[in-house]
Design a protein around this motif. Sequence first.
Motif, PDB file in Angstrom:
ATOM      1  N   GLU A 172       0.816  -1.218   0.000  1.00  0.00           N
ATOM      2  CA  GLU A 172       0.000   0.000   0.000  1.00  0.00           C
ATOM      3  C   GLU A 172       0.847   1.266   0.000  1.00  0.00           C
ATOM      4  OE1 GLU A 172      -2.730  -0.144   3.251  1.00  0.00           O
ATOM      5  OE2 GLU A 172      -3.631  -2.015   2.578  1.00  0.00           O
ATOM      6  N   VAL A 173       1.989   1.259   0.681  1.00  0.00           N
ATOM      7  CA  VAL A 173       2.817   2.456   0.799  1.00  0.00           C
ATOM      8  C   VAL A 173       3.822   2.568  -0.349  1.00  0.00           C
ATOM      9  CG1 VAL A 173       4.490   3.657   2.249  1.00  0.00           C
ATOM     10  CG2 VAL A 173       2.565   2.466   3.304  1.00  0.00           C
ATOM     11  N   ALA A 174       4.615   1.520  -0.553  1.00  0.00           N
ATOM     12  CA  ALA A 174       5.690   1.571  -1.543  1.00  0.00           C
ATOM     13  C   ALA A 174       5.214   1.253  -2.961  1.00  0.00           C
ATOM     14  CB  ALA A 174       6.801   0.605  -1.156  1.00  0.00           C
ATOM     15  N   GLY A 175       4.021   0.694  -3.075  1.00  0.00           N
ATOM     16  CA  GLY A 175       3.524   0.274  -4.383  1.00  0.00           C
ATOM     17  C   GLY A 175       3.870  -1.175  -4.670  1.00  0.00           C
ATOM     18  N   ARG A 176       5.135  -1.538  -4.401  1.00  0.00           N
ATOM     19  CA  ARG A 176       5.576  -2.916  -4.639  1.00  0.00           C
ATOM     20  C   ARG A 176       6.834  -3.182  -3.824  1.00  0.00           C
ATOM     21  NH1 ARG A 176       6.944  -4.840 -10.645  1.00  0.00           N
ATOM     22  NH2 ARG A 176       8.786  -3.640 -10.175  1.00  0.00           N
ATOM     23  N   LEU A 177       6.895  -4.340  -3.197  1.00  0.00           N
ATOM     24  CA  LEU A 177       8.079  -4.769  -2.449  1.00  0.00           C
ATOM     25  C   LEU A 177       8.644  -6.017  -3.095  1.00  0.00           C
ATOM     26  CD1 LEU A 177       6.854  -4.515   1.261  1.00  0.00           C
ATOM     27  CD2 LEU A 177       8.333  -2.917   0.048  1.00  0.00           C
ATOM     28  N   LEU A 178       9.947  -6.163  -3.070  1.00  0.00           N
ATOM     29  CA  LEU A 178      10.590  -7.370  -3.558  1.00  0.00           C
ATOM     30  C   LEU A 178      10.854  -8.267  -2.357  1.00  0.00           C
ATOM     31  CD1 LEU A 178      11.677  -8.766  -6.060  1.00  0.00           C
ATOM     32  CD2 LEU A 178      13.865  -7.653  -5.640  1.00  0.00           C
TER      33      LEU A 178
ATOM     34  N   ARG B 277      22.763  -9.197   1.998  1.00  0.00           N
ATOM     35  CA  ARG B 277      22.494  -7.945   1.288  1.00  0.00           C
ATOM     36  C   ARG B 277      23.798  -7.347   0.728  1.00  0.00           C
ATOM     37  NH1 ARG B 277      17.285  -6.034   2.103  1.00  0.00           N
ATOM     38  NH2 ARG B 277      16.261  -6.975   3.892  1.00  0.00           N
ATOM     39  N   GLY B 278      24.868  -7.413   1.505  1.00  0.00           N
ATOM     40  CA  GLY B 278      26.161  -6.923   1.028  1.00  0.00           C
ATOM     41  C   GLY B 278      26.642  -7.698  -0.182  1.00  0.00           C
ATOM     42  N   HIS B 279      26.490  -9.012  -0.144  1.00  0.00           N
ATOM     43  CA  HIS B 279      26.881  -9.860  -1.272  1.00  0.00           C
ATOM     44  C   HIS B 279      26.059  -9.516  -2.513  1.00  0.00           C
ATOM     45  CE1 HIS B 279      28.132 -13.394  -3.515  1.00  0.00           C
ATOM     46  NE2 HIS B 279      26.854 -13.661  -3.704  1.00  0.00           N
ATOM     47  N   LEU B 280      24.745  -9.387  -2.351  1.00  0.00           N
ATOM     48  CA  LEU B 280      23.877  -9.070  -3.482  1.00  0.00           C
ATOM     49  C   LEU B 280      24.181  -7.688  -4.048  1.00  0.00           C
ATOM     50  CD1 LEU B 280      20.485 -10.438  -2.100  1.00  0.00           C
ATOM     51  CD2 LEU B 280      21.953 -11.507  -3.822  1.00  0.00           C
ATOM     52  N   ALA B 281      24.506  -6.736  -3.182  1.00  0.00           N
ATOM     53  CA  ALA B 281      24.773  -5.359  -3.620  1.00  0.00           C
ATOM     54  C   ALA B 281      26.017  -5.266  -4.500  1.00  0.00           C
ATOM     55  CB  ALA B 281      24.921  -4.444  -2.411  1.00  0.00           C
ATOM     56  N   ARG B 282      26.938  -6.197  -4.348  1.00  0.00           N
ATOM     57  CA  ARG B 282      28.155  -6.171  -5.168  1.00  0.00           C
ATOM     58  C   ARG B 282      27.894  -6.544  -6.621  1.00  0.00           C
ATOM     59  NH1 ARG B 282      30.176  -7.757  -0.202  1.00  0.00           N
ATOM     60  NH2 ARG B 282      30.060  -9.992  -0.561  1.00  0.00           N
ATOM     61  N   GLY B 283      26.779  -7.239  -6.882  1.00  0.00           N
ATOM     62  CA  GLY B 283      26.549  -7.680  -8.248  1.00  0.00           C
ATOM     63  C   GLY B 283      25.209  -7.318  -8.846  1.00  0.00           C
ATOM     64  N   LEU B 284      24.339  -6.687  -8.068  1.00  0.00           N
ATOM     65  CA  LEU B 284      23.002  -6.370  -8.561  1.00  0.00           C
ATOM     66  C   LEU B 284      22.709  -4.882  -8.443  1.00  0.00           C
ATOM     67  CD1 LEU B 284      20.939  -9.226  -6.842  1.00  0.00           C
ATOM     68  CD2 LEU B 284      21.577  -9.080  -9.240  1.00  0.00           C
ATOM     69  N   PRO B 285      21.846  -4.364  -9.305  1.00  0.00           N
ATOM     70  CA  PRO B 285      21.403  -2.981  -9.123  1.00  0.00           C
ATOM     71  C   PRO B 285      20.556  -2.873  -7.853  1.00  0.00           C
ATOM     72  CG  PRO B 285      20.252  -4.001 -10.971  1.00  0.00           C
ATOM     73  CD  PRO B 285      21.273  -4.986 -10.488  1.00  0.00           C
ATOM     74  N   LYS B 286      20.496  -1.689  -7.291  1.00  0.00           N
ATOM     75  CA  LYS B 286      19.780  -1.469  -6.034  1.00  0.00           C
ATOM     76  C   LYS B 286      18.323  -1.943  -6.106  1.00  0.00           C
ATOM     77  CE  LYS B 286      19.038   2.076  -2.556  1.00  0.00           C
ATOM     78  NZ  LYS B 286      19.238   3.479  -2.198  1.00  0.00           N
ATOM     79  N   ALA B 287      17.674  -1.746  -7.234  1.00  0.00           N
ATOM     80  CA  ALA B 287      16.269  -2.133  -7.387  1.00  0.00           C
ATOM     81  C   ALA B 287      16.072  -3.645  -7.342  1.00  0.00           C
ATOM     82  CB  ALA B 287      15.713  -1.585  -8.695  1.00  0.00           C
ATOM     83  N   ALA B 288      17.122  -4.421  -7.541  1.00  0.00           N
ATOM     84  CA  ALA B 288      17.019  -5.885  -7.556  1.00  0.00           C
ATOM     85  C   ALA B 288      17.306  -6.515  -6.203  1.00  0.00           C
ATOM     86  CB  ALA B 288      17.965  -6.464  -8.602  1.00  0.00           C
ATOM     87  N   ILE B 289      17.675  -5.711  -5.213  1.00  0.00           N
ATOM     88  CA  ILE B 289      17.951  -6.233  -3.872  1.00  0.00           C
ATOM     89  C   ILE B 289      16.630  -6.311  -3.118  1.00  0.00           C
ATOM     90  CG2 ILE B 289      19.180  -5.840  -1.704  1.00  0.00           C
ATOM     91  CD1 ILE B 289      21.341  -4.451  -3.407  1.00  0.00           C
ATOM     92  N   PRO B 290      16.296  -7.466  -2.545  1.00  0.00           N
ATOM     93  CA  PRO B 290      15.003  -7.628  -1.882  1.00  0.00           C
ATOM     94  C   PRO B 290      14.771  -6.617  -0.767  1.00  0.00           C
ATOM     95  CG  PRO B 290      16.118  -9.740  -2.098  1.00  0.00           C
ATOM     96  CD  PRO B 290      17.099  -8.696  -2.493  1.00  0.00           C
ATOM     97  N   SER B 291      13.525  -6.128  -0.693  1.00  0.00           N
ATOM     98  CA  SER B 291      13.116  -5.222   0.381  1.00  0.00           C
ATOM     99  C   SER B 291      12.959  -5.993   1.683  1.00  0.00           C
ATOM    100  CB  SER B 291      11.775  -4.573   0.039  1.00  0.00           C
ATOM    101  OG  SER B 291      11.824  -3.950  -1.206  1.00  0.00           O
ATOM    102  N   VAL B 292      12.437  -7.208   1.569  1.00  0.00           N
ATOM    103  CA  VAL B 292      12.198  -8.065   2.728  1.00  0.00           C
ATOM    104  C   VAL B 292      12.921  -9.379   2.485  1.00  0.00           C
ATOM    105  CG1 VAL B 292      10.459  -9.214   4.138  1.00  0.00           C
ATOM    106  CG2 VAL B 292       9.936  -7.007   3.087  1.00  0.00           C
ATOM    107  N   LEU B 293      13.752  -9.771   3.438  1.00  0.00           N
ATOM    108  CA  LEU B 293      14.543 -10.995   3.310  1.00  0.00           C
ATOM    109  C   LEU B 293      14.313 -11.859   4.534  1.00  0.00           C
ATOM    110  CD1 LEU B 293      16.679 -12.531   1.714  1.00  0.00           C
ATOM    111  CD2 LEU B 293      18.412 -11.159   2.841  1.00  0.00           C
ATOM    112  N   ARG B 294      13.874 -13.076   4.307  1.00  0.00           N
ATOM    113  CA  ARG B 294      13.650 -14.032   5.394  1.00  0.00           C
ATOM    114  C   ARG B 294      14.542 -15.240   5.174  1.00  0.00           C
ATOM    115  NH1 ARG B 294       8.070 -12.955   7.032  1.00  0.00           N
ATOM    116  NH2 ARG B 294       8.176 -10.740   7.479  1.00  0.00           N
ATOM    117  N   PHE B 295      14.895 -15.907   6.263  1.00  0.00           N
ATOM    118  CA  PHE B 295      15.732 -17.099   6.185  1.00  0.00           C
ATOM    119  C   PHE B 295      14.973 -18.312   6.704  1.00  0.00           C
ATOM    120  CE2 PHE B 295      18.863 -13.726   6.352  1.00  0.00           C
ATOM    121  CZ  PHE B 295      19.730 -14.112   5.354  1.00  0.00           C
ATOM    122  N   THR B 296      15.322 -19.456   6.149  1.00  0.00           N
ATOM    123  CA  THR B 296      14.785 -20.712   6.627  1.00  0.00           C
ATOM    124  C   THR B 296      15.906 -21.749   6.623  1.00  0.00           C
ATOM    125  OG1 THR B 296      13.085 -22.414   6.303  1.00  0.00           O
ATOM    126  CG2 THR B 296      13.984 -21.430   4.319  1.00  0.00           C
ATOM    127  N   ASP B 297      15.833 -22.681   7.541  1.00  0.00           N
ATOM    128  CA  ASP B 297      16.776 -23.794   7.564  1.00  0.00           C
ATOM    129  C   ASP B 297      16.182 -25.020   6.870  1.00  0.00           C
ATOM    130  OD1 ASP B 297      18.673 -22.309   8.973  1.00  0.00           O
ATOM    131  OD2 ASP B 297      17.796 -22.849  10.892  1.00  0.00           O
TER     132      ASP B 297
END
Length: 79
Positions: A10-16, A34-54
């Motif tokens: 509702e606020v951002a329009g769309r979250l990754l 996030r640091g690893h992803l930032a080295r190879g992806l544009p800022k728009a391609a880095i997830p807004s919300v990141l969850r982990f699972t085992d």
Amino acid sequence: MPPSWPCPDEVAGRLLLSVARRTPGSGLNSLALRGHLARGLPKAAIPSVLRFTDEPLPRTSTGKVDRDRVVKDHFTKEN
């Protein structure tokens, strides 16, 4: 890169959104990933919300990540 997909917001329009499976005992956290992803992806391609699972990510009958179940399991209001 962990599986990611856009989700309406509702606020951002769309979250990754993204869920990453980590190896138990790896010590992987969102800041490191996030640091690893930032080295190879544009800022728009880095997830807004990141969850982990085992646990393994749910799969469809064709072997692809079942995105609907991932959203239900990790991104609903109960979680």
